[in-house]
Design a protein around this motif. Structure first.
Motif, PDB file in Angstrom:
ATOM      1  N   ILE A   1       0.846  -1.188   0.000  1.00  0.00           N
ATOM      2  CA  ILE A   1       0.000   0.000   0.000  1.00  0.00           C
ATOM      3  C   ILE A   1       0.881   1.236   0.000  1.00  0.00           C
ATOM      4  O   ILE A   1       2.033   1.201   0.437  1.00  0.00           O
ATOM      5  CB  ILE A   1      -0.952   0.029   1.216  1.00  0.00           C
ATOM      6  N   SER A   2       0.341   2.326  -0.482  1.00  0.00           N
ATOM      7  CA  SER A   2       1.062   3.602  -0.492  1.00  0.00           C
ATOM      8  C   SER A   2       0.384   4.541   0.489  1.00  0.00           C
ATOM      9  O   SER A   2      -0.833   4.737   0.426  1.00  0.00           O
ATOM     10  CB  SER A   2       1.044   4.210  -1.895  1.00  0.00           C
ATOM     11  N   LEU A   3       1.177   5.073   1.389  1.00  0.00           N
ATOM     12  CA  LEU A   3       0.669   6.001   2.399  1.00  0.00           C
ATOM     13  C   LEU A   3       1.571   7.219   2.438  1.00  0.00           C
ATOM     14  O   LEU A   3       2.762   7.139   2.121  1.00  0.00           O
ATOM     15  CB  LEU A   3       0.664   5.339   3.777  1.00  0.00           C
ATOM     16  N   ALA A   4       1.011   8.327   2.871  1.00  0.00           N
ATOM     17  CA  ALA A   4       1.807   9.541   3.027  1.00  0.00           C
ATOM     18  C   ALA A   4       2.918   9.287   4.041  1.00  0.00           C
ATOM     19  O   ALA A   4       2.689   8.676   5.091  1.00  0.00           O
ATOM     20  CB  ALA A   4       0.924  10.692   3.494  1.00  0.00           C
ATOM     21  N   THR A   5       4.118   9.731   3.713  1.00  0.00           N
ATOM     22  CA  THR A   5       5.268   9.529   4.589  1.00  0.00           C
ATOM     23  C   THR A   5       5.019  10.101   5.979  1.00  0.00           C
ATOM     24  O   THR A   5       5.350   9.483   6.989  1.00  0.00           O
ATOM     25  CB  THR A   5       6.527  10.178   3.977  1.00  0.00           C
ATOM     26  N   SER A   6       4.383  11.275   6.044  1.00  0.00           N
ATOM     27  CA  SER A   6       4.130  11.900   7.345  1.00  0.00           C
ATOM     28  C   SER A   6       3.212  11.026   8.200  1.00  0.00           C
ATOM     29  O   SER A   6       3.399  10.929   9.416  1.00  0.00           O
ATOM     30  CB  SER A   6       3.521  13.293   7.167  1.00  0.00           C
ATOM     31  N   LEU A   7       2.241  10.365   7.571  1.00  0.00           N
ATOM     32  CA  LEU A   7       1.329   9.483   8.291  1.00  0.00           C
ATOM     33  C   LEU A   7       2.071   8.263   8.828  1.00  0.00           C
ATOM     34  O   LEU A   7       1.936   7.893  10.003  1.00  0.00           O
ATOM     35  CB  LEU A   7       0.186   9.049   7.373  1.00  0.00           C
ATOM     36  N   VAL A   8       2.892   7.672   7.990  1.00  0.00           N
ATOM     37  CA  VAL A   8       3.681   6.503   8.404  1.00  0.00           C
ATOM     38  C   VAL A   8       4.619   6.889   9.541  1.00  0.00           C
ATOM     39  O   VAL A   8       4.712   6.169  10.550  1.00  0.00           O
ATOM     40  CB  VAL A   8       4.479   5.929   7.208  1.00  0.00           C
ATOM     41  N   ASP A   9       5.280   8.012   9.403  1.00  0.00           N
ATOM     42  CA  ASP A   9       6.224   8.447  10.443  1.00  0.00           C
ATOM     43  C   ASP A   9       5.523   8.658  11.775  1.00  0.00           C
ATOM     44  O   ASP A   9       6.021   8.242  12.830  1.00  0.00           O
ATOM     45  CB  ASP A   9       6.929   9.748  10.021  1.00  0.00           C
ATOM     46  N   GLU A  10       4.357   9.288  11.738  1.00  0.00           N
ATOM     47  CA  GLU A  10       3.638   9.564  12.980  1.00  0.00           C
ATOM     48  C   GLU A  10       3.160   8.281  13.653  1.00  0.00           C
ATOM     49  O   GLU A  10       3.242   8.136  14.878  1.00  0.00           O
ATOM     50  CB  GLU A  10       2.458  10.497  12.711  1.00  0.00           C
ATOM     51  N   VAL A  11       2.668   7.330  12.869  1.00  0.00           N
ATOM     52  CA  VAL A  11       2.232   6.054  13.443  1.00  0.00           C
ATOM     53  C   VAL A  11       3.430   5.324  14.036  1.00  0.00           C
ATOM     54  O   VAL A  11       3.366   4.811  15.159  1.00  0.00           O
ATOM     55  CB  VAL A  11       1.515   5.186  12.384  1.00  0.00           C
ATOM     56  N   GLU A  12       4.540   5.268  13.305  1.00  0.00           N
ATOM     57  CA  GLU A  12       5.717   4.549  13.793  1.00  0.00           C
ATOM     58  C   GLU A  12       6.318   5.204  15.035  1.00  0.00           C
ATOM     59  O   GLU A  12       6.901   4.519  15.871  1.00  0.00           O
ATOM     60  CB  GLU A  12       6.755   4.411  12.687  1.00  0.00           C
ATOM     61  N   GLU A  13       6.168   6.518  15.184  1.00  0.00           N
ATOM     62  CA  GLU A  13       6.632   7.190  16.408  1.00  0.00           C
ATOM     63  C   GLU A  13       5.899   6.644  17.621  1.00  0.00           C
ATOM     64  O   GLU A  13       6.450   6.541  18.710  1.00  0.00           O
ATOM     65  CB  GLU A  13       6.387   8.704  16.323  1.00  0.00           C
ATOM     66  N   ARG A  14       4.646   6.294  17.438  1.00  0.00           N
ATOM     67  CA  ARG A  14       3.826   5.832  18.551  1.00  0.00           C
ATOM     68  C   ARG A  14       3.884   4.323  18.755  1.00  0.00           C
ATOM     69  O   ARG A  14       3.712   3.846  19.866  1.00  0.00           O
ATOM     70  CB  ARG A  14       2.384   6.268  18.323  1.00  0.00           C
ATOM     71  N   THR A  15       4.085   3.586  17.690  1.00  0.00           N
ATOM     72  CA  THR A  15       4.005   2.126  17.792  1.00  0.00           C
ATOM     73  C   THR A  15       5.327   1.407  17.577  1.00  0.00           C
ATOM     74  O   THR A  15       5.444   0.240  17.928  1.00  0.00           O
ATOM     75  CB  THR A  15       3.033   1.558  16.734  1.00  0.00           C
TER      76      THR A  15
END
Length: 84
Positions: free
Chosen positions: A18-32
């Motif tokens: 899947i393709s997701l916005a980098t900012s979205l991926v970064d924010e999720v990975e910061e939390r998880t």
């Protein structure tokens, strides 16, 4: 016969690209962390699917019975408020 509860067998995972916005991926990975990312996506998809199914039920109900009248909505709101 065993008295122990059956443990559900986990469903096999399937990979998807899947393709997701980098900012979205970064924010999720910061939390998880990277290992929790798939769980977040799975939970989001489960919630989306539940809401899609609910919309289908509501649409079918409206097709069969029509929209809720203003009077019925008012009575329901009054009952809801009284029960709180």
């Amino acid at each position: 016969m065993s008295t122990h509860a059956q443990v559900p067998v986990p469903e096999r995972a399937t990979k998807r690209s899947i393709s997701l916005a980098t900012s979205l991926v970064d924010e999720v990975e910061e939390r998880t962390g990277k290992t929790g990312f798939s769980a977040v996506i799975a939970e989001a998809l489960e919630q989306w699917l539940a809401m899609a199914k609910l919309r289908e039920v509501v649409a079918a109900d409206r097709r069969e019975f029509g929209t809720v009248s203003d009077e019925a909505l008012r009575r329901a709101e009054e009952e809801w408020s009284a029960s709180a």
